[in-house]
Design an enzyme around this catalytic site. Structure first.
Site, PDB file in Angstrom:
ATOM      1  N   GLU A 129       0.806  -1.228   0.000  1.00 45.56           N
ATOM      2  CA  GLU A 129       0.000   0.000   0.000  1.00 45.56           C
ATOM      3  C   GLU A 129       0.840   1.281   0.000  1.00 45.56           C
ATOM      4  O   GLU A 129       0.867   2.020   0.998  1.00 45.56           O
ATOM      5  CB  GLU A 129      -0.950   0.014   1.207  1.00 45.56           C
ATOM      6  CG  GLU A 129      -1.996  -1.069   1.147  1.00 45.56           C
ATOM      7  CD  GLU A 129      -3.155  -0.831   2.121  1.00 45.56           C
ATOM      8  OE1 GLU A 129      -3.107   0.134   2.905  1.00 45.56           O
ATOM      9  OE2 GLU A 129      -4.121  -1.606   2.074  1.00 45.56           O
TER      10      GLU A 129
ATOM     11  N   GLU B 207      -5.242  -8.526   0.605  1.00 45.40           N
ATOM     12  CA  GLU B 207      -5.751  -8.248   1.960  1.00 45.40           C
ATOM     13  C   GLU B 207      -7.232  -7.943   1.846  1.00 45.40           C
ATOM     14  O   GLU B 207      -7.649  -7.208   0.949  1.00 45.40           O
ATOM     15  CB  GLU B 207      -5.128  -6.984   2.572  1.00 45.40           C
ATOM     16  CG  GLU B 207      -3.835  -7.139   3.286  1.00 45.40           C
ATOM     17  CD  GLU B 207      -3.416  -5.842   3.996  1.00 45.40           C
ATOM     18  OE1 GLU B 207      -4.279  -5.016   4.358  1.00 45.40           O
ATOM     19  OE2 GLU B 207      -2.203  -5.660   4.157  1.00 45.40           O
TER      20      GLU B 207
HETATM   21  C1  NOJ Z   1      -3.841  -2.256   5.265  1.00 48.62           C
HETATM   22  C2  NOJ Z   1      -2.469  -2.477   5.817  1.00 48.62           C
HETATM   23  O1  NOJ Z   1      -1.657  -3.082   4.848  1.00 48.62           O
HETATM   24  C3  NOJ Z   1      -2.461  -3.288   7.097  1.00 48.62           C
HETATM   25  O2  NOJ Z   1      -1.200  -3.173   7.656  1.00 48.62           O
HETATM   26  C4  NOJ Z   1      -3.582  -2.838   7.997  1.00 48.62           C
HETATM   27  O3  NOJ Z   1      -3.519  -3.424   9.252  1.00 48.62           O
HETATM   28  C5  NOJ Z   1      -4.906  -3.133   7.330  1.00 48.62           C
HETATM   29  N1  NOJ Z   1      -4.964  -2.409   6.097  1.00 48.62           N
HETATM   30  C6  NOJ Z   1      -6.130  -2.759   8.165  1.00 48.62           C
HETATM   31  O4  NOJ Z   1      -6.157  -1.399   8.375  1.00 48.62           O
END
Ligand code: NOJ
Length: 444
Positions: free
Chosen positions: A166, A355
């Site tokens: 991200e 994710e």
């Molecule tokens: C995106 C991130 O990559 C991760 O580290 C985070 O915990 C999750 N979203 C949830 O916010």
């Protein structure tokens, strides 16, 4: 709906990240990361939480990898803490740190799990932040050396690599809004960080390609369907801007398209300032897969009082839409919508959902967590994904976020995303009902 409806080759897995689970912040020769220092000094983390012990994955990785196996996942995605293998960010590697990830990888292989390594999941060595971090020109050489070290060290046993996690997340929250480490603010910091990051993602891909035989190389993006609050021209204008920032800023350079300057004049000014048109070719890399990470759609309206973007979020709860414990809107429909948007690029590599998950206010009662809302969330998002698969979109897999409740950045330990509940006093883990649901689903 059954897991087998997604086809025999569909990849199911689960993801974690070093700074969120490992702890052992100063053990085994590790250097400090920007999250260690930011947590200690910024006052911006809920309940002043620090990641120094987190879930203690550093000592409990065997038990955790066994849980991944027990649940029936095939892929375990984790990240390498740059400051564990290179305590000063560059220079001499730390053998203890390198050894730790060998142990994690070997445990995966022994349990017949496929390791996916994320190279950068937000925990920059603090020593490099002293040089300006992602805003500094020097970051690219340091990053490339880190990638090469990991590729050479682990590439003979790990074939699946994710260069960045991200990039919009850490450049915007960390270098523009100051809410995440390193807590910098302003557009100058943001655009400098964006540009060095866009170079790093492509350079990293090239290094992996040359150092790791038969590598399967990806990178990940956060993405959100952006919805104008009304169909007024101003709401539509700001929705387009936010889409440029949140969804297009990093994928388009990677695809060889440069930054999305045509749709927002501010980006054109930045383009000229960094002379990026000369670097369009360097920012391109032909990834083998693109990881998409989606949690919520975003509804925005025009607000001239907000500097630069002039956009304002209209929160799900004010629109009486279902939302998670974080206030994030739940919508399988818009999950599908944003994946369609990415899939529509010409030459788009296969997509993996790298994710997806949800935080709720879980309660541990007699060793059980009845998290029906999380199960409903997964059912809705998976049904939407299956529809896309059936439409013929090239989607290779799905990774759950995340194995256990962990250090959720500025939320500290207050946001619980895990399939396992973590008792942060004892570090004991408890399988939630959603974990049991996943076990049954994956066996179906
Ligand atoms: C995106 C991130 O990559 C991760 O580290 C985070 O915990 C999750 N979203 C949830 O916010």
């Amino acid at each position: 709906m059954k897991a087998s409806d997604f086809g025999p080759d569909f990849l199911w897995g689960i993801a974690v990240a070093a700074a969120q689970v490992e702890g052992a912040a100063l053990e085994g020769g590790k250097g400090l990361s920007i999250w260690d220092t930011f947590a200690a000094r910024s006052g911006k983390i809920k309940k002043a939480a620090v990641p120094s012990v987190a879930c203690d994955f550093y000592h409990r990785y065997k038990e955790d990898i066994t849980a991944v196996k027990f649940l029936g996942f095939k892929i375990f995605r984790f990240s390498i803490a740059w400051s564990r293998v290179l305590p000063a960010g560059r220079g001499l590697p730390n053998q203890d740190g390198l050894g730790f990830y060998h142990r994690v990888i070997d445990e995966c292989l022994q349990q017949c799990l496929v390791p996916y390594i994320t190279l950068y999941h937000w925990d920059l060595p603090d020593a490099l932040e002293q040089e300006g971090g992602w805003t500094a020109f020097s970051i690219n050489e340091a990053f490339n050396n880190f990638v090469k070290l990991c590729a050479v060290e682990y590439g003979y046993k790990v074939k699946h690599w994710i260069v960045l996690n991200e990039p919009f997340g850490y450049t915007s929250l960390g270098y523009m809004l100051g809410m995440h480490a390193p807590g910098k603010t302003g557009l100058n910091n943001f655009f400098a960080a964006v540009h060095h990051t866009a170079l790093a993602q492509a350079d990293g891909g090239r290094i992996l390609r040359s150092e790791v035989s038969k590598a399967h190389i990806g990178t990940t993006y956060s993405c959100s369907k952006i919805l104008p609050h009304t169909n007024s021209p101003n709401d539509e204008l700001v929705a387009r801007r936010i889409d440029c920032l949140m969804n297009r800023l990093f994928i388009e350079p990677a695809l060889g398209l440069g930054y999305p300057t045509a749709d927002w004049e501010l980006l054109e000014r930045f383009n000229v300032r960094f002379a990026t048109w000369r670097l369009t070719a360097r920012m391109r890399f032909d990834f083998d897969f693109i990881g998409l990470q989606n949690y919520f759609p975003l509804t925005v309206k025009y607000n001239p009082l907000i500097p630069v973007i002039q956009a304002w979020e209209v929160k799900a709860k004010n629109r009486k839409r279902p939302h998670t414990g974080m206030g994030w809107e739940v919508s399988g429909l818009h999950f599908a919508g944003i994946i369609r948007q990415f899939a529509a690029y010409e030459n788009m590599p296969p997509i993996m959902i790298s994710e997806n998950g949800a935080a709720y206010h879980d309660k541990l009662i007699s060793g059980r967590v009845h998290d029906d809302e999380r199960v409903a969330f997964f059912k809705e998002y998976l049904a939407a994904l299956l529809e896309l698969k059936n439409e013929g979109l090239n989607i290779s897999g799905y990774l759950v976020w995340t194995l256990m409740d962990n250090f959720e950045w500025a939320e500290g330990y207050q946001a619980r995303f895990g399939l396992m509940y973590t008792d942060f006093k004892t570090r004991e883990r408890f399988m939630k009902d959603s974990g049991h649901w996943w076990k049954d689903f994956l066996a179906s």
